[in-house]
Motif scaffolding. Structure first.
Motif, PDB file in Angstrom:
ATOM      1  N   GLU A  34      31.909  43.363  53.143  1.00  0.00           N
ATOM      2  CA  GLU A  34      32.979  43.933  53.975  1.00  0.00           C
ATOM      3  C   GLU A  34      33.119  43.166  55.291  1.00  0.00           C
ATOM      4  N   ARG A  35      32.003  42.761  55.875  1.00  0.00           N
ATOM      5  CA  ARG A  35      32.065  41.973  57.123  1.00  0.00           C
ATOM      6  C   ARG A  35      32.771  40.642  56.878  1.00  0.00           C
ATOM      7  N   LEU A  36      32.443  39.985  55.766  1.00  0.00           N
ATOM      8  CA  LEU A  36      33.087  38.709  55.439  1.00  0.00           C
ATOM      9  C   LEU A  36      34.587  38.892  55.197  1.00  0.00           C
TER      10      LEU A  36
ATOM     11  N   LEU B  94      31.890  42.539  34.207  1.00  0.00           N
ATOM     12  CA  LEU B  94      32.147  41.099  34.143  1.00  0.00           C
ATOM     13  C   LEU B  94      32.362  40.470  35.515  1.00  0.00           C
ATOM     14  N   MET B  95      32.379  41.287  36.574  1.00  0.00           N
ATOM     15  CA  MET B  95      32.681  40.751  37.903  1.00  0.00           C
ATOM     16  C   MET B  95      31.682  39.681  38.330  1.00  0.00           C
ATOM     17  N   GLN B  96      30.397  39.880  38.012  1.00  0.00           N
ATOM     18  CA  GLN B  96      29.378  38.906  38.404  1.00  0.00           C
ATOM     19  C   GLN B  96      29.672  37.549  37.786  1.00  0.00           C
ATOM     20  N   ASP B  97      30.007  37.524  36.489  1.00  0.00           N
ATOM     21  CA  ASP B  97      30.322  36.247  35.835  1.00  0.00           C
ATOM     22  C   ASP B  97      31.576  35.613  36.421  1.00  0.00           C
TER      23      ASP B  97
ATOM     24  N   PHE C 220      32.474  40.369  44.993  1.00  0.00           N
ATOM     25  CA  PHE C 220      33.023  41.595  44.410  1.00  0.00           C
ATOM     26  C   PHE C 220      32.461  42.789  45.166  1.00  0.00           C
ATOM     27  N   LEU C 221      33.163  43.894  45.064  1.00  0.00           N
ATOM     28  CA  LEU C 221      32.700  45.170  45.600  1.00  0.00           C
ATOM     29  C   LEU C 221      32.696  46.169  44.460  1.00  0.00           C
ATOM     30  N   ASN C 222      31.511  46.629  44.054  1.00  0.00           N
ATOM     31  CA  ASN C 222      31.448  47.679  43.031  1.00  0.00           C
ATOM     32  C   ASN C 222      30.150  48.458  43.136  1.00  0.00           C
ATOM     33  N   SER C 223      30.002  49.425  42.277  1.00  0.00           N
ATOM     34  CA  SER C 223      28.899  50.382  42.369  1.00  0.00           C
ATOM     35  C   SER C 223      27.537  49.791  42.022  1.00  0.00           C
ATOM     36  N   THR C 224      27.488  48.548  41.516  1.00  0.00           N
ATOM     37  CA  THR C 224      26.195  47.950  41.162  1.00  0.00           C
ATOM     38  C   THR C 224      25.480  47.375  42.377  1.00  0.00           C
ATOM     39  N   GLN C 225      26.186  47.298  43.522  1.00  0.00           N
ATOM     40  CA  GLN C 225      25.603  46.654  44.699  1.00  0.00           C
ATOM     41  C   GLN C 225      24.830  47.629  45.578  1.00  0.00           C
TER      42      GLN C 225
ATOM     43  N   LEU D 204      38.467  35.152  47.543  1.00  0.00           N
ATOM     44  CA  LEU D 204      38.813  36.156  46.524  1.00  0.00           C
ATOM     45  C   LEU D 204      37.757  37.249  46.480  1.00  0.00           C
ATOM     46  N   VAL D 205      38.196  38.486  46.378  1.00  0.00           N
ATOM     47  CA  VAL D 205      37.285  39.615  46.221  1.00  0.00           C
ATOM     48  C   VAL D 205      37.777  40.481  45.068  1.00  0.00           C
ATOM     49  N   TYR D 206      36.891  40.748  44.099  1.00  0.00           N
ATOM     50  CA  TYR D 206      37.204  41.575  42.934  1.00  0.00           C
ATOM     51  C   TYR D 206      36.801  43.019  43.231  1.00  0.00           C
ATOM     52  N   ILE D 207      37.730  43.952  43.020  1.00  0.00           N
ATOM     53  CA  ILE D 207      37.477  45.364  43.294  1.00  0.00           C
ATOM     54  C   ILE D 207      38.018  46.198  42.138  1.00  0.00           C
ATOM     55  N   ALA D 208      37.224  47.177  41.683  1.00  0.00           N
ATOM     56  CA  ALA D 208      37.692  48.091  40.639  1.00  0.00           C
ATOM     57  C   ALA D 208      38.713  49.057  41.226  1.00  0.00           C
TER      58      ALA D 208
END
Length: 610
Positions: free
Chosen positions: A107-109, A76-79, A93-98, A117-121
């Motif tokens: 990461e640079r940003l 759901l992170m994309q939504d 977000f940072l997750n395995s789909t990227q 805001l950054v969503y991380i599992a």
């Protein structure tokens, strides 16, 4: 006289109005935002749809640095990020789909402090690489979403959540806000202990969801009962149907599709790509029913889910409350419907008995199941029962099935003695079906083989149907008067409590059996009904046109329709009939970015009707 706002409080209110498009904070939102903005830790319990996200999103916009949101919801992170981008918030977000390159860009940003805001599992957050990244990132706050996942006794336990205490240890000056919609006192205590939130302020909102009607029916033919319920009360509506097994999920999806209801399956045994595809369709299309195991649903933001149905008994009131809470997020009426029978009780008790957990854990699971059975068998208001479980007291709601059609209780001591005596006389070696056959005097081959037609209890209950005896036996198992021995073919056993009933020392109050009734079609206030009841003819035409425009716009943006605007906002626009951007400004749900993105289109569209 109201207390004047300080500069940060004014900034928070300004962001609420201009970015998110809401005129005022609800419930405890303002106090929570103020507390976190000023660097305080918080534990927030707020029901689904209560506005938890704003409690960390606004502080992240006010405080210097990046807000890190710990979320188990990769799918759901994309939504979530799309929804924030729509209102002009810099989110990622940072997750395995990227891809590797995309992750490097994020990461640079982060290091440059150029994201809000950054969503991380949690699994990724706990890696050495990610913790090192956070150590060189300016941090505004940590938001630990779905915080009940920390509880080993809970229904959504995630082992990685236990490790999140490292955030306090490594970043002691960064405020943390833990949020959940579901936590009894035991789970709250565990969240505080595991996340080292002993000094955090606790904000506990009411758990009541008054727009949800709770209904639990006697299971006869679950599939058919569900179909009748959907066709009678929810034709064309989005809904979720929960089943215990993957096989049943697949069967129910196939059954509903065969009967003209668009249904999609979702369970952990499916390919991940197929699960994501089905979830995306459910979120982005109307009138889809998702049949699922409990693997589906946490964090689902779809506002117009009109019903949640259970074809199998949930393991706890927490699980039931969270799953039913996915209905009616838009505030319009919704149904929580469950079909429940003797086999559900037997199955859940067997699962606890056969689990590899230690005895202490089994006792806790047993207590949670007992509380769930108590809700199913209650003679009183179901809403009162649920709220009481979470430590909140209320009056009868007048809107659940037990309020609308009060069950009749009776002195079931004699009936209970008949069941207990028969169990005793068949040497506590037979399952429910055989015991009921003996009580009713049914001349089966098995009854004759064991000469149970010679017993004094043979036929003493011939005045009741099999369904009636099953209902009574289910209640006795729920009350602890009968035990089920799963290692010996589910044979029924007497308990210590049953002996007092047999001797006539204890009375047993039981619920009178009520035959399963076909679902009756009745007028309900769905989102569409609500619109029709509150809009005149012209406004209704504008509303329908706006909904069509929203669908097309969402397709063009490759996102869910509700991320563009909720129905409630479209209704407000239809009523306001804005002739200019200034007229549109201030409509609930229309912030500055959405005004800039869609304002001209909306004003032009409405001009066609004026």
């Amino acid at each position: 006289m109201s207390t004047p706002l300080d500069a940060k409080q004014e900034q928070a209110l300004h962001l609420l109005q201009t970015v998110f498009g809401y005129p005022a904070f609800r419930s405890q939102q303002a106090q929570i935002v103020d507390h976190v903005v000023n660097g305080g830790d918080a534990l927030v319990l707020m029901p689904t749809g209560g506005g938890k996200s704003l409690c960390y999103q606004i502080p992240a916009l006010i405080r210097q640095g990046v807000g890190i949101v710990v979320s188990p919801l990769i799918a759901l992170m994309q939504d979530q990020v799309d929804a924030l981008a729509e209102v002009g918030v810099r989110a990622a977000f940072l997750n395995s789909t990227q891809s590797f390159d995309e992750a490097m860009r994020i990461e640079r940003l982060m290091r440059a402090g150029e994201l809000d805001l950054v969503y991380i599992a949690p699994e990724r957050l706990m890696t050495h690489r990610c913790l090192e990244l956070l150590s060189v990132t300016p941090l505004a706050l940590f938001a630990i979403d779905e915080a009940h996942c920390v509880s080993q006794w809970g229904h959504d336990f995630r082992p990685e959540y236990i490790k999140l205490s490292v955030l306090h240890e490594r970043f002691p000056d960064v405020p943390r806000i833990a949020l959940t919609a579901t936590a009894d006192q035991q789970t709250r205590d565990e969240i505080i202990h595991r996340l080292q939130l002993e000094d955090a302020l606790q904000f506990v909102s009411s758990f009541d969801r008054p727009n949800i009607r709770y209904q639990i029916v006697e299971k006869a033919n679950g599939k058919k009962q569900l179909l009748d319920f959907i066709q009678a009360q929810h034709s064309g509506d989005a809904g979720i149907v929960y089943c215990l097994s993957r096989k049943k999920v697949e069967e129910m999806a196939e059954f509903l599709n065969e009967n003209g209801i668009t249904a999609l399956p979702y369970h952990a045994g499916m390919e991940q790509s197929e699960r994501y595809r089905n979830q995306a369709r459910f979120l982005r299309e109307d009138s889809i029913v998702m049949t699922a195991t409990i693997a589906f649903g946490m964090g689902i933001d779809k506002p117009d889910v009109r019903f949640v149905a259970h074809l199998d008994l949930p393991k706890s009131i927490e699980g039931y409350y969270q799953e039913t809470g996915r209905a009616g997020r838009d505030g319009a009426t919704a149904n929580a419907w469950m079909a429940y029978g003797l086999q559900d009780v037997v199955q859940q008790r067997r699962m606890i008995d056969e689990s590899e957990a230690n005895e202490a854990y089994k006792r806790i699971l047993g207590a949670k199941l007992d509380a769930m059975l108590g809700l199913c068998e209650t003679l009183n208001c179901r809403r009162v029962h649920i709220l009481d479980y979470f430590g909140q007291h209320s009056k009868a709601c007048g809107n659940c099935d037990t309020c609308l059609s009060p069950p009749i209780s009776f002195d079931g001591s004699v009936a209970a003695q008949k069941i207990l005596s028969t169990i005793y006389r068949v040497d506590q070696r037979f399952a429910a079906g055989h015991v009921i056959d003996v009580i009713r005097g049914i001349d089966t081959d098995r009854v004759k083989q064991w000469r149970h037609d010679q017993l004094s209890t043979y036929g003493i209950g011939s005045d009741k149907s099999e369904a009636e005896w099953r209902a009574l036996l289910r209640q006795m198992i729920a009350l602890g008067l009968v035990a089920v021995d799963y290692e010996n073919f589910s044979s029924l056993k007497l308990t210590e409590e049953s002996r007092a009933v047999l001797r006539g020392e204890t009375k047993v109050q039981l619920r009178q059996y009520k035959k399963a009734e076909k679902a009756v079609k009745h007028k309900r206030q769905s989102a569409k009904d609500f619109a029709e009841a509150n809009l005149d003819d012209v406004e209704q035409k504008i509303f329908e046109r706006l909904r069509w425009w929203r669908v097309e716009t969402a397709k063009a943006h490759n996102t869910a329709a509700f991320i563009i605007f909720h129905d409630s906002t479209l209704r407000e626009i239809a009523k306001a009939k804005p002739r200019s951007l200034e007229d549109l400004r201030g409509v609930t749900g229309v912030g500055a970015k959405k005004l800039e993105s869609y304002g001209e289109e909306l004003v032009s569209l409405i001009a066609e009707f004026l």
